[in-house]
Design a protein around this motif. Structure first.
Motif, short mmCIF file in Angstrom:
data_model
loop_
_atom_site.label_atom_id
_atom_site.label_comp_id
_atom_site.label_asym_id
_atom_site.label_seq_id
_atom_site.Cartn_x
_atom_site.Cartn_y
_atom_site.Cartn_z
N THR A 125 -2.72 15.00 -32.98
CA THR A 125 -4.14 15.28 -33.17
C THR A 125 -4.86 14.07 -33.74
O THR A 125 -4.25 13.23 -34.41
CB THR A 125 -4.36 16.47 -34.13
N LEU A 130 -8.32 13.74 -35.93
CA LEU A 130 -9.38 14.47 -36.62
C LEU A 130 -10.37 13.47 -37.21
O LEU A 130 -10.02 12.68 -38.07
CB LEU A 130 -8.78 15.35 -37.74
N THR A 139 -17.19 17.54 -37.88
CA THR A 139 -15.74 17.47 -37.73
C THR A 139 -15.40 17.57 -36.26
O THR A 139 -15.80 18.52 -35.59
CB THR A 139 -15.03 18.60 -38.50
N ARG A 166 -12.17 17.41 -33.56
CA ARG A 166 -10.72 17.47 -33.45
C ARG A 166 -10.31 17.33 -32.00
O ARG A 166 -10.75 18.09 -31.14
CB ARG A 166 -10.20 18.80 -34.01
N GLU A 213 -6.96 17.36 -29.74
CA GLU A 213 -5.54 17.73 -29.79
C GLU A 213 -4.88 17.44 -28.45
O GLU A 213 -5.41 17.80 -27.39
CB GLU A 213 -5.38 19.20 -30.14
#
Length: 223
Positions: free
Chosen positions: A148, A150, A205, A207, A209
């Motif tokens: 990931t 982030l 935020t 993210r 993945e």
């Protein structure tokens, strides 16, 4: 979603596909190669590079737009060098066929190339010229590994970015480990607006993945 956030995602994905900082010994095809890496024979009115021209570009300089379009080619350029040995003007004399590659060629040469200036009969520095070519070769593509990325940051009232950080986990971290400049390169974006239309601060935020899974090979086609 602000346009800069979309661009940031594209850069993250592009880096995941093209950069593997843990790759052993053998480098990928590239970085972009200066066609004549050593100083050319001294000619009247010609400037000479102070350093190795092959250092003027790196694989990390490959324009994202050219990567996405799968573009490569050779950009021939000519520069005018002032008395102090700095590039005064750069022009493309033979296009690679890719506008992003041609633009990057002159921009990087102008920023990084330093020269011994040309001299007159009395050995006084004068304006001179220099010409060469950069061969842009698409970096080798490394499949993304699980993990990931982030990214968090705050969009301030004036659109500036603060408190930006990138946290990488899993096997993909080694492929994304060169993203340390992401926060620095995303310095400003349009501010968020509240119901009254006035700017408001927001923490963002993002993210990304990466997951992989084994699948069976396709069945052979019938004869």
């Amino acid at each position: 979603m602000p346009k800069c956030m979309i661009s940031l995602s594209i850069i993250l994905l592009a880096q995941a596909a093209t950069v593997d900082s843990a790759a052993p010994v053998a480098p990928p095809p590239g970085p972009p190669v200066i066609a004549s890496p050593f100083p050319l024979p001294v000619q009247k009115g010609a400037a000479r590079p102070m350093d190795y021209p092959g250092n003027w570009t790196t694989t990390a300089d490959y324009p994202v737009a050219a990567l996405r379009a799968n573009e490569q080619g050779t950009s021939a350029f000519s520069v005018i060098v002032d008395k102090a040995g700095r590039v005064k003007e750069c022009r493309i004399t033979s296009s690679s066929g890719s506008a992003p590659l041609d633009e990057a060629t002159c921009r990087l040469v102008t920023q990084r190339a330093r020269f011994f200036p040309a001299v007159d009969e009395q050995n006084n520095p004068i304006e001179g010229t220099y010409a060469n070519r950069i061969r842009w070769v698409l970096p080798a593509v490394t499949p993304p590994e699980p993990g990931t990325a982030l990214t968090t940051f705050i969009v301030e009232l004036d659109g500036s970015i603060s408190d930006c950080s990138v946290n990488l986990t899993g096997a993909t971290a080694r492929q994304l480990s060169k993203l340390g400049n992401t926060c620095a390169s995303t310095a400003r974006m349009d501010p968020y607006k509240g119901p009254d239309g006035k700017p408001v601060r927001k923490r963002v935020t993002m993210r990304i993945e990466v997951m992989t899974e084994a699948i069976a090979a396709p069945a052979p086609s019938a004869p």
